[in-house]
Design a protein around this motif. Structure first.
Motif, PDB file in Angstrom:
ATOM      1  N   TYR A 179      -9.867 -11.037  -2.474  1.00 26.94           N
ATOM      2  CA  TYR A 179     -10.353 -12.284  -2.093  1.00 26.94           C
ATOM      3  C   TYR A 179     -11.935 -12.852  -2.599  1.00 26.94           C
ATOM      4  N   ILE A 180     -12.107 -12.472  -2.037  1.00 26.49           N
ATOM      5  CA  ILE A 180     -13.896 -12.763  -2.573  1.00 26.49           C
ATOM      6  C   ILE A 180     -14.324 -12.805  -3.529  1.00 26.49           C
ATOM      7  N   SER A 181     -14.172 -12.055  -4.593  1.00 24.03           N
ATOM      8  CA  SER A 181     -14.171 -12.238  -5.962  1.00 24.03           C
ATOM      9  C   SER A 181     -13.086 -11.195  -6.547  1.00 24.03           C
ATOM     10  N   THR A 182     -13.079 -11.790  -7.303  1.00 29.19           N
ATOM     11  CA  THR A 182     -12.850 -10.068  -8.877  1.00 29.19           C
ATOM     12  C   THR A 182     -13.656  -9.293  -9.771  1.00 29.19           C
ATOM     13  N   GLU A 183     -14.900 -10.409  -9.259  1.00 28.85           N
ATOM     14  CA  GLU A 183     -16.069  -9.849 -10.476  1.00 28.85           C
ATOM     15  C   GLU A 183     -16.531  -7.829  -9.541  1.00 28.85           C
ATOM     16  N   LYS A 184     -16.889  -7.274 -10.840  1.00 28.91           N
ATOM     17  CA  LYS A 184     -16.892  -5.869 -10.001  1.00 28.91           C
ATOM     18  C   LYS A 184     -18.915  -5.935 -10.216  1.00 28.91           C
ATOM     19  N   HIS A 185     -18.829  -5.673  -8.403  1.00 30.06           N
ATOM     20  CA  HIS A 185     -20.200  -5.815  -8.091  1.00 30.06           C
ATOM     21  C   HIS A 185     -20.264  -4.422  -7.341  1.00 30.06           C
ATOM     22  N   GLU A 193       0.493  -1.085  -0.341  1.00 30.15           N
ATOM     23  CA  GLU A 193      -0.056   0.408  -0.196  1.00 30.15           C
ATOM     24  C   GLU A 193       1.230   1.004   0.190  1.00 30.15           C
ATOM     25  N   LYS A 194       1.261   1.630  -1.129  1.00 30.86           N
ATOM     26  CA  LYS A 194       1.486   2.856  -1.257  1.00 30.86           C
ATOM     27  C   LYS A 194       1.196   4.259  -0.889  1.00 30.86           C
ATOM     28  N   SER A 195      -0.486   4.323  -0.209  1.00 25.63           N
ATOM     29  CA  SER A 195      -0.975   5.245   1.056  1.00 25.63           C
ATOM     30  C   SER A 195      -0.322   4.882   1.709  1.00 25.63           C
ATOM     31  N   LEU A 196      -0.305   3.803   2.580  1.00 24.67           N
ATOM     32  CA  LEU A 196       0.016   3.877   3.694  1.00 24.67           C
ATOM     33  C   LEU A 196       1.734   4.323   4.009  1.00 24.67           C
ATOM     34  N   ARG A 197       3.088   3.830   3.084  1.00 27.42           N
ATOM     35  CA  ARG A 197       3.998   4.572   3.136  1.00 27.42           C
ATOM     36  C   ARG A 197       4.122   6.008   3.166  1.00 27.42           C
ATOM     37  N   GLN A 198       2.899   6.295   2.231  1.00 30.69           N
ATOM     38  CA  GLN A 198       3.244   8.391   2.179  1.00 30.69           C
ATOM     39  C   GLN A 198       2.042   9.115   3.592  1.00 30.69           C
ATOM     40  N   SER A 208      -6.751  -1.250   3.866  1.00 25.23           N
ATOM     41  CA  SER A 208      -6.217  -1.718   3.027  1.00 25.23           C
ATOM     42  C   SER A 208      -7.148  -3.637   3.249  1.00 25.23           C
ATOM     43  N   ALA A 209      -7.249  -3.707   4.165  1.00 26.43           N
ATOM     44  CA  ALA A 209      -7.876  -5.378   4.962  1.00 26.43           C
ATOM     45  C   ALA A 209      -9.570  -5.439   4.072  1.00 26.43           C
ATOM     46  N   ILE A 210      -9.705  -4.299   4.321  1.00 25.83           N
ATOM     47  CA  ILE A 210     -11.189  -3.971   3.030  1.00 25.83           C
ATOM     48  C   ILE A 210     -11.496  -4.788   1.613  1.00 25.83           C
ATOM     49  N   GLU A 211     -10.064  -4.103   1.363  1.00 28.53           N
ATOM     50  CA  GLU A 211     -10.227  -4.150  -0.253  1.00 28.53           C
ATOM     51  C   GLU A 211      -9.360  -5.553  -0.291  1.00 28.53           C
ATOM     52  N   ALA A 212      -8.824  -5.902   0.557  1.00 25.58           N
ATOM     53  CA  ALA A 212      -7.786  -7.532   0.290  1.00 25.58           C
ATOM     54  C   ALA A 212      -9.182  -8.243   0.598  1.00 25.58           C
ATOM     55  N   THR A 213      -9.725  -8.259   1.853  1.00 26.09           N
ATOM     56  CA  THR A 213     -11.234  -9.455   1.810  1.00 26.09           C
ATOM     57  C   THR A 213     -11.868  -9.149   0.348  1.00 26.09           C
ATOM     58  N   ILE A 214     -12.430  -7.308  -0.284  1.00 21.97           N
ATOM     59  CA  ILE A 214     -13.305  -7.998  -1.516  1.00 21.97           C
ATOM     60  C   ILE A 214     -12.496  -8.304  -2.216  1.00 21.97           C
ATOM     61  N   ALA A 226     -18.889  -0.040  -3.140  1.00 18.42           N
ATOM     62  CA  ALA A 226     -19.134   0.377  -1.414  1.00 18.42           C
ATOM     63  C   ALA A 226     -18.279   0.145  -0.835  1.00 18.42           C
ATOM     64  N   ALA A 227     -17.791  -0.927  -0.511  1.00 19.20           N
ATOM     65  CA  ALA A 227     -16.847  -1.374   0.242  1.00 19.20           C
ATOM     66  C   ALA A 227     -15.807  -0.311   0.405  1.00 19.20           C
ATOM     67  N   LYS A 228     -15.385  -0.771  -1.007  1.00 14.76           N
ATOM     68  CA  LYS A 228     -14.086  -0.081  -0.859  1.00 14.76           C
ATOM     69  C   LYS A 228     -13.909   1.523  -0.991  1.00 14.76           C
ATOM     70  N   ASP A 229     -14.407   1.755  -1.206  1.00 15.52           N
ATOM     71  CA  ASP A 229     -15.170   3.382  -1.184  1.00 15.52           C
ATOM     72  C   ASP A 229     -15.140   3.942  -0.725  1.00 15.52           C
ATOM     73  N   THR A 230     -15.786   3.199   0.444  1.00 16.19           N
ATOM     74  CA  THR A 230     -16.464   3.826   2.178  1.00 16.19           C
ATOM     75  C   THR A 230     -15.028   3.675   2.686  1.00 16.19           C
ATOM     76  N   GLY A 231     -14.274   2.270   2.958  1.00 16.90           N
ATOM     77  CA  GLY A 231     -13.293   2.090   3.395  1.00 16.90           C
ATOM     78  C   GLY A 231     -12.195   3.523   2.936  1.00 16.90           C
ATOM     79  N   SER A 232     -12.077   3.975   1.631  1.00 22.42           N
ATOM     80  CA  SER A 232     -11.353   5.487   1.498  1.00 22.42           C
ATOM     81  C   SER A 232     -11.761   6.619   2.155  1.00 22.42           C
ATOM     82  N   ALA A 233     -13.459   6.427   1.839  1.00 27.29           N
ATOM     83  CA  ALA A 233     -13.963   7.773   2.381  1.00 27.29           C
ATOM     84  C   ALA A 233     -13.542   8.171   4.055  1.00 27.29           C
ATOM     85  N   ALA A 234     -13.689   6.295   5.329  1.00 30.83           N
ATOM     86  CA  ALA A 234     -13.251   6.859   6.345  1.00 30.83           C
ATOM     87  C   ALA A 234     -11.816   7.236   6.096  1.00 30.83           C
TER      88      ALA A 234
END
Length: 120
Positions: free
Chosen positions: A81-87, A28-33, A73-79, A92-100
């Motif tokens: 892992y569950i599926s590479t399909e766009k849903h 995660e580049k953003s973590l290093r930043q 990062s954990a949210i993104e990795a979990t999503i 929403a899960a990834k965007d909400t984590g980013s918004a936090a």
């Protein structure tokens, strides 16, 4: 639970945390930043010497920012892992984590503004 067993459990838990940190740092580049922002902030605090309350808030919020980035990062990795399909729910899960992280970043900036106003 015996003291030796508890000590081993704590060491195992610390190892899992260290593994998570290393993964986040590597992937995660953003973590290093954000780590860079924190380090720069700590240097600025040492130079500017704002009130202790401001230092405490800035350090605490900086660490919280890192924690939120790791959770995101954990949210993104979990999503992923569950599926590479766009849903829509995955997005929403990834965007909400980013918004936090973004909201915490704005809070971090606001704390700096108040600290600087108190200083000058």
């Amino acid at each position: 639970m015996k003291l030796a067993e508890e000590g081993r459990r704590i060491l195992r838990t610390a190892g899992y945390s260290w593994d998570g940190w290393r993964h986040g740092w590597r992937e995660e580049k953003s973590l290093r930043q954000w780590v860079g922002v924190n380090l720069a902030a700590w240097v600025a605090l040492a130079i500017l010497r704002p009130p202790l309350w401001a230092c405490a808030l800035i350090v605490a919020q900086g660490l919280l920012l890192l924690a939120l980035e790791l959770v995101n990062s954990a949210i993104e990795a979990t999503i992923d892992y569950i599926s590479t399909e766009k849903h829509p729910l995955a997005k929403a899960a990834k965007d909400t984590g980013s918004a936090a992280v973004a909201v915490m970043g704005l809070g971090y900036i606001a704390t700096w503004v108040f600290a600087l106003l108190a200083l000058f």
